[in-house]
Design an enzyme around this catalytic site. Structure first.
Site, PDB file in Angstrom:
ATOM      1  CB  SER A 170      -0.865   0.008   1.261  1.00 23.75           C
ATOM      2  OG  SER A 170      -1.444   1.282   1.422  1.00 23.75           O
ATOM      3  CE1 TYR A 202      -3.362  -2.456   5.898  1.00 22.33           C
ATOM      4  CE2 TYR A 202      -2.829  -0.205   5.255  1.00 22.33           C
ATOM      5  CZ  TYR A 202      -3.296  -1.465   4.936  1.00 22.33           C
ATOM      6  OH  TYR A 202      -3.684  -1.737   3.640  1.00 22.33           O
ATOM      7  CE  LYS A 206      -0.650  -4.309   3.619  1.00 23.75           C
ATOM      8  NZ  LYS A 206      -1.104  -5.239   2.565  1.00 23.75           N
TER       9      LYS A 206
HETATM   10  N1  LIG Z   1      -8.766  -1.057   0.027  1.00 28.22           N
HETATM   11  C1  LIG Z   1      -7.770  -0.207  -0.135  1.00 28.22           C
HETATM   12  O1  LIG Z   1      -7.999   1.009  -0.305  1.00 28.22           O
HETATM   13  C2  LIG Z   1      -6.337  -0.672  -0.109  1.00 28.22           C
HETATM   14  C3  LIG Z   1      -5.331   0.271  -0.259  1.00 28.22           C
HETATM   15  C4  LIG Z   1      -4.004  -0.147  -0.258  1.00 28.22           C
HETATM   16  C5  LIG Z   1      -3.723  -1.505  -0.141  1.00 28.22           C
HETATM   17  N2  LIG Z   1      -4.706  -2.426   0.016  1.00 28.22           N
HETATM   18  C6  LIG Z   1      -4.340  -3.839   0.153  1.00 28.22           C
HETATM   19  O2  LIG Z   1      -5.035  -4.609  -0.786  1.00 28.22           O
HETATM   20  C7  LIG Z   1      -5.224  -5.946  -0.309  1.00 28.22           C
HETATM   21  C8  LIG Z   1      -6.668  -6.388  -0.511  1.00 28.22           C
HETATM   22  O3  LIG Z   1      -7.478  -5.558   0.289  1.00 28.22           O
HETATM   23  P1  LIG Z   1      -9.021  -5.263   0.036  1.00 28.22           P
HETATM   24  O4  LIG Z   1      -9.156  -3.788   0.004  1.00 28.22           O
HETATM   25  O5  LIG Z   1      -9.566  -6.090  -1.060  1.00 28.22           O
HETATM   26  O6  LIG Z   1      -9.592  -5.746   1.485  1.00 28.22           O
HETATM   27  P2  LIG Z   1     -10.822  -6.661   1.929  1.00 28.22           P
HETATM   28  O7  LIG Z   1     -12.030  -6.362   1.102  1.00 28.22           O
HETATM   29  O8  LIG Z   1     -10.899  -6.505   3.392  1.00 28.22           O
HETATM   30  O9  LIG Z   1     -10.306  -8.130   1.570  1.00 28.22           O
HETATM   31  C9  LIG Z   1      -9.242  -8.676   2.301  1.00 28.22           C
HETATM   32  C10 LIG Z   1      -9.222 -10.180   2.100  1.00 28.22           C
HETATM   33  O10 LIG Z   1      -8.157 -10.709   2.928  1.00 28.22           O
HETATM   34  C11 LIG Z   1      -8.691 -11.811   3.624  1.00 28.22           C
HETATM   35  N3  LIG Z   1      -7.992 -12.128   4.864  1.00 28.22           N
HETATM   36  C12 LIG Z   1      -7.889 -11.368   5.986  1.00 28.22           C
HETATM   37  N4  LIG Z   1      -7.236 -12.045   6.941  1.00 28.22           N
HETATM   38  C13 LIG Z   1      -6.931 -13.260   6.432  1.00 28.22           C
HETATM   39  C14 LIG Z   1      -6.300 -14.423   6.940  1.00 28.22           C
HETATM   40  N5  LIG Z   1      -5.863 -14.483   8.201  1.00 28.22           N
HETATM   41  N6  LIG Z   1      -6.144 -15.498   6.122  1.00 28.22           N
HETATM   42  C15 LIG Z   1      -6.616 -15.461   4.861  1.00 28.22           C
HETATM   43  N7  LIG Z   1      -7.250 -14.406   4.331  1.00 28.22           N
HETATM   44  C16 LIG Z   1      -7.400 -13.320   5.102  1.00 28.22           C
HETATM   45  C17 LIG Z   1     -10.121 -11.445   3.904  1.00 28.22           C
HETATM   46  O11 LIG Z   1     -10.865 -12.597   4.249  1.00 28.22           O
HETATM   47  P3  LIG Z   1     -12.148 -12.492   5.261  1.00 28.22           P
HETATM   48  O12 LIG Z   1     -13.276 -12.006   4.430  1.00 28.22           O
HETATM   49  O13 LIG Z   1     -12.319 -13.889   5.756  1.00 28.22           O
HETATM   50  O14 LIG Z   1     -11.774 -11.548   6.344  1.00 28.22           O
HETATM   51  C18 LIG Z   1     -10.501 -10.867   2.544  1.00 28.22           C
HETATM   52  O15 LIG Z   1     -10.778 -11.897   1.649  1.00 28.22           O
HETATM   53  C19 LIG Z   1      -4.761  -5.922   1.148  1.00 28.22           C
HETATM   54  O16 LIG Z   1      -3.461  -6.479   1.238  1.00 28.22           O
HETATM   55  C20 LIG Z   1      -4.720  -4.440   1.491  1.00 28.22           C
HETATM   56  O17 LIG Z   1      -3.772  -4.173   2.491  1.00 28.22           O
HETATM   57  C21 LIG Z   1      -6.025  -2.026   0.019  1.00 28.22           C
END
Ligand SMILES: NC(=O)c1ccc[n+]([C@@H]2O[C@H](COP(=O)([O-])OP(=O)(O)OC[C@H]3O[C@@H](n4cnc5c(N)ncnc54)[C@H](OP(=O)(O)O)[C@@H]3O)[C@@H](O)[C@H]2O)c1
Ligand SMILES: *[C@@H]1O[C@H](CO)[C@@H](O)[C@H](O)[C@H]1NC(C)=O
Length: 318
Positions: A170, A202, A206
């Site tokens: 991120s 967090y 990252k």
């Molecule tokens: N959203 C943003 O604006 C943003 C910005 C920068 C970076 N990111 C990065 O992008 C990636 C995807 O994020 P997203 O926005 O799609 O978030 P999200 O909608 O919260 O999805 C996260 C996924 O990770 C899974 N997860 C969490 N803990 C886990 C564990 N212990 N074992 C296996 N799976 C696990 C969750 O499963 P559950 O449903 O079971 O919890 C969910 O499927 C992350 O690495 C995040 O840090 C996101």
């Protein structure tokens, strides 16, 4: 009256262009097909992981949904199959907050699947607490679980080269730091519980993702396995589901306009996974489907090596 209409029209026009050019960002333009190739996407039951999985399945890949909840994983399996029109989609349980689960996932995968062409370390969490193994929650899930998973699957990636590892970091890594003393004594990046301290941890986790990618690339130099870290953009997903309700309420109007949807949010992941000719950018960091420079702390050789060695110990690899 007509001036008012004009002003409103201009504002709406600018807003429309802003939303559809700047917020939307660059799209992955690769036409790569993936028939006969196998991809793992961690955390693919929701958010950008799920849309990434759908895109890859449409390209013909055999897609392994590596998710921790059987119920959410199986629901996603149906959805990914339906949306992609492919039945080459499999759910395999993986809880990155449990070293035992990571081992058993790797064992099942290596036994049942002959190939691994692309590993996408997408899962991430924004939550305080401890993992099953007593690691800081965000450090344990966002970094250590993926560190162990990648290492357990590395031989299979090498057998299938050219292959790739894509690591979701991120922009927040820019604010990260790595407190090795705290890691050594408490197996966590920080101990505070205020919202500022959580944001710090967090961001730290990252930064671990970017440093891990940096070191992994070096260790893969003699192979045709390449790896990339990335910022997917600010995306409307479930990532902030555990944040305070006031924070979420304040965030809502901002996210509706300024954040990407999950299809837009998957583009940089897809670019790193698919784009031909980026192999010379092994170990680098991407954003908006473009390679980006990072601060010195995110490509610090000594810190990356130290983090690798510590991660080997904390994940039980060494
Ligand atoms: N959203 C943003 O604006 C943003 C910005 C920068 C970076 N990111 C990065 O992008 C990636 C995807 O994020 P997203 O926005 O799609 O978030 P999200 O909608 O919260 O999805 C996260 C996924 O990770 C899974 N997860 C969490 N803990 C886990 C564990 N212990 N074992 C296996 N799976 C696990 C969750 O499963 P559950 O449903 O079971 O919890 C969910 O499927 C992350 O690495 C995040 O840090 C996101
Ligand atoms: C992403 O790149 C496109 C095309 O170069 C540009 O128009 C857009 O403003 C960029 N978006 C961000 C958020 O940097």
């Amino acid at each position: 009256m007509s001036t008012l209409l004009l002003v409103v029209g201009v504002i709406l026009g600018v807003a429309y262009i802003y939303r559809h050019v700047v917020v939307k960002g660059k799209q992955c333009t690769s036409k790569t097909k993936l028939h006969g190739k196998t991809v793992i996407v961690t955390g693919s039951n929701t958010g950008i992981g799920k849309t990434t999985a759908i895109d890859l399945a449409k390209r013909g890949a055999r897609v392994i949904l590596a998710c921790r909840s059987k119920q959410r994983g199986e629901a996603a399996l149906e959805e990914v199959k339906k949306e992609s029109g492919s039945n080459q989609v499999v759910f395999m349980p993986l809880d990155l907050g449990s070293l035992k689960s990571v081992h058993s996932f790797a064992e099942t995968f290596l036994k049942s699947e002959p190939r691994l062409d692309i590993l996408i370390n997408n899962a991430g969490i924004y939550l305080q607490g401890r993992t099953e193994d007593g690691l800081g929650m965000m450090f344990g899930i966002n970094h250590i679980g993926h560190f162990l998973l990648t290492n357990l699957l590395l031989d299979r990636l090498k057998e299938c080269e050219p292959s790739r590892v894509v690591i979701l970091s991120s922009m927040a890594h820019n604010f990260g730091k790595i407190d090795f003393d705290c890691l050594n004594t408490h197996k966590a990046l920080g101990l505070g519980t205020s919202s500022m301290e959580l944001l710090q941890v967090y961001s730290d986790s990252k930064l671990c993702n970017v440093l891990f990618t940096h070191e992994l690339a070096k260790r893969l130099q003699e192979t045709k396995v390449t790896c990339y870290s990335l910022h997917p953009g600010a995306i409307n997903s479930e990532l902030t589901r555990n944040a305070g309700s006031v924070f979420k309420m304040l965030l809502k109007p901002v996210t509706v306009f300024f954040f990407k949807n999950t299809v837009q949010g998957a583009q940089t992941t897809l670019h790193c996974a698919l784009q031909e000719g980026i192999e010379h950018l092994n170990g680098r960091y991407f954003s908006n489907c473009t390679v980006k420079e990072v601060y010195a702390k995110a490509k610090d050789d000594a810190a990356a090596k130290k983090l690798w060695e510590l991660s080997e110990r904390l994940s039980g690899l060494a």
